[in-house]
Every structure is written in C-alpha cells, then in structure tokens.
Scaffold this active site. Structure first.
Site, PDB file in Angstrom:
ATOM      1  N   LEU A  33       0.813  -1.217   0.000  1.00 49.49           N
ATOM      2  CA  LEU A  33       0.000   0.000   0.000  1.00 49.49           C
ATOM      3  C   LEU A  33       0.849   1.270   0.000  1.00 49.49           C
ATOM      4  O   LEU A  33       1.912   1.329   0.606  1.00 49.49           O
ATOM      5  CB  LEU A  33      -0.924   0.005   1.217  1.00 49.49           C
ATOM      6  CG  LEU A  33      -1.855  -1.211   1.366  1.00 49.49           C
ATOM      7  CD1 LEU A  33      -2.723  -1.058   2.609  1.00 49.49           C
ATOM      8  CD2 LEU A  33      -2.714  -1.399   0.127  1.00 49.49           C
ATOM      9  N   HIS A  37      -3.502   4.414  -2.208  1.00 51.30           N
ATOM     10  CA  HIS A  37      -4.465   3.533  -1.543  1.00 51.30           C
ATOM     11  C   HIS A  37      -5.102   4.235  -0.339  1.00 51.30           C
ATOM     12  O   HIS A  37      -6.306   4.103  -0.091  1.00 51.30           O
ATOM     13  CB  HIS A  37      -3.783   2.247  -1.072  1.00 51.30           C
ATOM     14  CG  HIS A  37      -3.251   1.398  -2.183  1.00 51.30           C
ATOM     15  ND1 HIS A  37      -1.913   1.235  -2.416  1.00 51.30           N
ATOM     16  CD2 HIS A  37      -3.890   0.660  -3.125  1.00 51.30           C
ATOM     17  CE1 HIS A  37      -1.740   0.429  -3.445  1.00 51.30           C
ATOM     18  NE2 HIS A  37      -2.924   0.069  -3.898  1.00 51.30           N
TER      19      HIS A  37
END
Length: 285
Positions: A33, A37
């Site tokens: 991530l 995100h």
C-alpha cells in the site's frame, strides 16, 4: 480491524452488515500500500459506513511469472496502515480460497472488446484476470460502493462496463491519480525502479503534459507529428514506448473529429519496470 481469511466467515459478516443496513465500501488492492491507496480509503469513508479492503495478489492477472514472484508482499506493514486509518475489515484470502480448483480450471469473466486492446494487447489475459477477481469480490462482499484509481484508466473503464453489463447495483467511484511532487504517479511498481530510474521516471508525466498542451493549441492534422515527437523524446530520456496516443475518453477508440473529450494514454518501460499514466483533455474544434 477484523482480519478475515475465508469466504465462509466473510459471508457471515456481510450478512450481519446487510441486516443492519450498513453501506459497504470496497477498496480492492494487491497490497504494498501507498498514499494512493490511503486516499482511496479516505474517499471511501465519505460514502460508506463500513470500509472493507481486500489484499490479494491475483496470479490470474499476471502475464509474467517472474513479475508475480517478485511482487512485494508486505502484509504486516499494510495491516498497520489499515488499522491506522480505521478500516473495518481486511479480507486477506489464500490463493486456494479464491481458486480452489486452480487457475487453469477457473471460470472467468471478461469484458471482451476493451480487454483485447492497448494494455490488453500488450498483456494478454491481464484484464480477464482483473475482471474475474473483481467479480468474485463483488459477489463475496456485495458492496454498495467500490473505489478505484484513475491511473489505471483502461481498467477503470472495463470495471464500469462489467458493473453495467452484469447488472451489479454497485456505484463505482474513481479517484484522480495521486502523484509525488515531481509528478510521478504513485504505483506499487515504482519500488522496482533503481535510483537512476527514479530520476528519469518523472519525465513521463512532464512529457504527457507538454504533449497535451500542444495538442490543444495546434490543428487536428498536426496531432500525429506531436505524438511522434513526444515518443522520440521519451526514447531519448531512456523509456521504451508501448502506448502513447490519444483516445476517446468513453470507449478508448481513436477519436473522430466530433469527439472533444479525449485522454492521452501512456504505457512505457523504464528498465524492467512498466509505467502507465494518462491525462484527460478537451479538444477545441
């Protein structure tokens, strides 16, 4: 945060949430991530009562086995990030949970036309893998909203068509591309770039912007020359160009003279790393 690893447990949880009329937002990811995100999660919070993030490195959408093998697996770091941003459920299934009979025997879902062109032509089977896993996630989770970034524009368009043609009652909400200060679009694949390549990579978006500015100013018949010159410039900077052209914003066909809303799509290689980016423009006819 509730970490769920099986479909059976997920179904039970979703059933409870549906009974309580909670609005569910889904953010599908493959992990590793980054700030893009996080921005999707924050956007999801504006629409949803319950945020579900999925982490599944989907082998079906990789056309290169070494790419799949080398894809960063950062579950511990990712789970800490998701807890920090108060995600309600993390769905983290094993491959056997998603494909119990193996990929070669898996029923697949494919948006035929759009999956075969551009990125789909360069990466056969990639979008079939994307739409198959997204369909499964939609079936498992039954979200009211699903959130995707606009950097992967062809993918976004394919998912919107999937939702429409399979009659899902799901609202697809997109987030404009998140960038570093130097203009480089955030991507998990940026981790593959060497220090030297990291200095070169921002030129992709700089050249995209300059190209769009020229296309808006110049006559339509000059457009091929502008595109060609930009490709040459990219090559001189060290990129290998796969896709660099403008397309109809709605269907990714080459735009007719009546089409005003277009998008410049770029897909290039920098060393062993594939970078994609885009920019929407409105033509003046």
């Amino acid at each position: 945060m509730h970490i769920i690893k099986t479909i059976k447990v997920l179904y039970k949880e979703i059933k409870i949430l549906k009974k309580s009329n909670k609005k569910i937002g889904l953010v599908p990811t493959m992990g590793n991530l980054h700030d893009g995100h996080i921005k999707l999660i924050l956007l999801a919070k504006k629409y949803s009562d319950i945020i579900i993030v999925s982490i599944f490195i989907n082998p079906m959408q990789f056309d290169n086995l070494s790419d799949l093998k080398n894809y960063p697996k950062t579950f511990m770091k990712d789970s800490i990030i998701l807890k920090k941003y108060h995600v309600d459920i993390l769905f983290f299934p094993h491959i056997n949970e998603i494909y119990p009979n193996g990929i070669e025997h898996q029923t697949f879902v494919e948006v035929i036309k759009l999956s075969k062109i551009l990125e789909g032509q360069s990466r056969p089977g990639h979008f079939r893998g994307v739409t198959t896993i997204i369909t499964k996630l939609f079936n498992f989770i039954q979200p009211d909203f699903a959130f995707f970034g606009e950097k992967d524009y062809q993918q976004l368009l394919i998912i919107k068509i999937l939702v429409k043609e399979l009659n899902y009652m799901i609202k697809i909400i997109s987030l404009p591309t998140i960038r570093l200060k130097n203009g480089l679009a955030l991507s998990s694949r940026n981790n593959y770039l060497s220090s030297q390549e990291n200095e070169i990579a921002p030129y992709l978006y700089k050249i995209i912007k300059k190209t769009c500015e020229k296309i808006i100013k110049e006559d339509d018949n000059i457009r091929p020359k502008i595109i060609h010159e930009s490709k040459i410039l990219l090559i001189k900077k060290g990129f290998s160009v796969d896709i660099f052209d403008i397309y109809d914003y709605k269907n990714l066909e080459h735009p007719s003279k009546k089409v005003k809303k277009v998008i410049l799509l770029a897909s290039v290689w920098l060393g062993n790393t594939r970078l994609i980016d885009n920019k929407k423009i409105i033509l003046n006819y």
